[in-house]
Design a protein around this motif. Structure first.
Motif, PDB file in Angstrom:
ATOM      1  N   LEU A 119      -0.360   7.217 -11.800  1.00 37.39           N
ATOM      2  CA  LEU A 119      -0.501   5.832 -11.363  1.00 37.39           C
ATOM      3  C   LEU A 119      -1.080   4.959 -12.474  1.00 37.39           C
ATOM      4  CD1 LEU A 119      -0.347   3.732  -9.101  1.00 37.39           C
ATOM      5  CD2 LEU A 119      -2.596   4.530  -8.315  1.00 37.39           C
ATOM      6  N   LEU A 120      -2.019   5.483 -13.231  1.00 35.81           N
ATOM      7  CA  LEU A 120      -2.615   4.721 -14.333  1.00 35.81           C
ATOM      8  C   LEU A 120      -1.555   4.239 -15.311  1.00 35.81           C
ATOM      9  CD1 LEU A 120      -4.929   3.683 -16.121  1.00 35.81           C
ATOM     10  CD2 LEU A 120      -5.147   5.999 -17.045  1.00 35.81           C
ATOM     11  N   TYR A 124       2.682   7.070  -4.565  1.00 37.53           N
ATOM     12  CA  TYR A 124       2.750   7.463  -5.974  1.00 37.53           C
ATOM     13  C   TYR A 124       1.528   8.278  -6.403  1.00 37.53           C
ATOM     14  CZ  TYR A 124       4.404   7.516 -10.740  1.00 37.53           C
ATOM     15  OH  TYR A 124       4.890   7.961 -11.960  1.00 37.53           O
ATOM     16  N   VAL A 125       0.347   7.941  -5.888  1.00 32.73           N
ATOM     17  CA  VAL A 125      -0.835   8.703  -6.294  1.00 32.73           C
ATOM     18  C   VAL A 125      -0.745  10.132  -5.779  1.00 32.73           C
ATOM     19  CG1 VAL A 125      -2.431   8.294  -4.342  1.00 32.73           C
ATOM     20  CG2 VAL A 125      -3.317   8.451  -6.687  1.00 32.73           C
ATOM     21  N   LEU A 144       0.815  -1.207   0.000  1.00 35.17           N
ATOM     22  CA  LEU A 144       0.000   0.000   0.000  1.00 35.17           C
ATOM     23  C   LEU A 144       0.853   1.264   0.000  1.00 35.17           C
ATOM     24  CD1 LEU A 144      -3.003  -0.949   2.312  1.00 35.17           C
ATOM     25  CD2 LEU A 144      -3.004  -0.566  -0.160  1.00 35.17           C
ATOM     26  N   TYR A 145       2.035   1.198   0.601  1.00 37.64           N
ATOM     27  CA  TYR A 145       2.903   2.383   0.614  1.00 37.64           C
ATOM     28  C   TYR A 145       3.217   2.896  -0.787  1.00 37.64           C
ATOM     29  CZ  TYR A 145       7.378   4.750   0.205  1.00 37.64           C
ATOM     30  OH  TYR A 145       8.392   5.584  -0.198  1.00 37.64           O
ATOM     31  N   ASN A 179      15.314   7.477  -7.106  1.00 40.87           N
ATOM     32  CA  ASN A 179      15.647   7.017  -5.747  1.00 40.87           C
ATOM     33  C   ASN A 179      14.380   6.756  -4.938  1.00 40.87           C
ATOM     34  OD1 ASN A 179      18.362   7.276  -6.352  1.00 40.87           O
ATOM     35  ND2 ASN A 179      18.573   9.276  -5.380  1.00 40.87           N
ATOM     36  N   ARG A 180      13.422   7.624  -5.130  1.00 38.75           N
ATOM     37  CA  ARG A 180      12.141   7.464  -4.435  1.00 38.75           C
ATOM     38  C   ARG A 180      11.459   6.171  -4.869  1.00 38.75           C
ATOM     39  NH1 ARG A 180       8.007  12.457  -3.700  1.00 38.75           N
ATOM     40  NH2 ARG A 180       6.239  11.406  -2.696  1.00 38.75           N
ATOM     41  N   CYS A 181      11.455   5.913  -6.152  1.00 40.57           N
ATOM     42  CA  CYS A 181      10.837   4.694  -6.672  1.00 40.57           C
ATOM     43  C   CYS A 181      11.529   3.440  -6.175  1.00 40.57           C
ATOM     44  CB  CYS A 181      10.825   4.710  -8.197  1.00 40.57           C
ATOM     45  SG  CYS A 181       9.726   5.971  -8.917  1.00 40.57           S
TER      46      CYS A 181
END
Length: 298
Positions: free
Chosen positions: A241-242, A220-221, A214-215, A291-293
């Motif tokens: 997100l799509l 991301y949304v 869920l994180y 990096n976040r991803c």
């Protein structure tokens, strides 16, 4: 004679009953609304999206403790976990970013490429009867002309800015609940415009049902939106997100799902920077985004 009297009494009775029924019918008509009541607009909907008051939620479940952990991660991703940066104005942007999710707040009359989210957060606060700081109560739109003005007020420790900062810092739990609800409402919106809605749904739940899944979805949304807003595209291609979910094809759950989501998100963001072109200067943000991803894999 008696027959005539009886007929007359019957006729009078029919007239009285008819008039009474008509009167009651009129009263009921007066009580009935002339048009159906409209439910409150969903606080998490993008201002650039078509609002649907009957959005079907995704049915996700998360504990308060887990949500607080996600809030801390988002706060670190967006504001470096620094309280002083919870009210900020990023270099190269024409709007301030507020809260743990760095929600966008436009000035009066301003129309930007990116979906504005701070007014929806404010609506969410109000819907939950939370007392707002003075600067929000008195301003429907962002009150600062530019970043110089905002940072000057921060330097002199302006009372309104201090109150706003403390309020946003102390209500991190409300903000992450707002983002989570946005995710809940996103699935139906994404499926409605996707060319392959069943794959979007499959990939959405594939990630959501994985441990710690869920994180990445919640983050991301908030980070790049649902990907359903027409203005948020370069060369006709979005980065929300799509688009991340549409780019996924796997079936494995758990770590495999999280790794594919992470890799798909990075590919979508790299495509965004390429489509934006060198003049946009978005390349300077790319490494931080990647990096976040990478945090989505864990």
């Amino acid at each position: 004679m008696k027959k005539n009297k009886c007929r007359l009494l019957i006729l009078v009775s029919i007239i009285v009953i008819s008039m009474t029924s008509f009167g009651m019918s009129n009263k009921n008509m007066e009580k009935s609304p002339s048009k159906p009541k409209i439910a409150n607009v969903d606080a998490t909907a993008n201002t650039n999206d078509n609002t649907n008051t009957d959005v079907k939620k995704a049915g996700l479940k998360i504990s308060k403790e887990e949500l607080n952990v996600v809030a801390d991660k988002i706060f670190k991703n967006e504001a470096g976990g620094k309280k002083e940066d919870i009210v900020y104005w990023n270099t190269g942007e024409d709007f301030p970013s507020l809260g743990i999710g760095h929600f966008i707040w436009y000035r009066a009359g301003q129309r930007g490429k990116f979906a504005e989210s701070f007014p929806q957060l404010v609506a969410y606060y109000r819907a939950h009867d939370i007392k707002l700081p003075k600067i929000i109560e008195e301003n429907e739109y962002s009150p600062w002309a530019n970043s110089d003005e905002l940072f000057r007020l921060k330097r002199i420790m302006d009372n309104d800015i201090t109150e706003l900062t403390n309020f946003l810092y102390n209500t991190k739990d409300i903000q992450v609940a707002f983002i989570f609800e946005r995710l809940e409402n996103s699935l139906e919106k994404m499926m409605a415009i996707s060319d392959n809605p069943e794959n979007v749904k499959k990939q959405f739940y594939r990630v959501a049902q994985s441990p710690n899944g869920l994180y990445p979805l919640i983050d991301y949304v908030n980070f790049k939106g649902e990907g359903t807003t027409r203005t948020e595209t370069y060369n006709g291609e979005g980065w929300g997100l799509l688009q991340v979910l549409e780019n996924m094809k796997g079936t494995g759950s758990g770590k495999a799902a999280l790794e594919e989501f992470s890799n798909s998100a990075k590919a979508v963001l790299e495509r965004r920077v390429k489509n934006a072109g060198p003049d946009s200067n978005e390349k300077k943000w790319l490494q931080g985004w990647l990096n976040r991803c990478n945090t989505y894999k864990n």
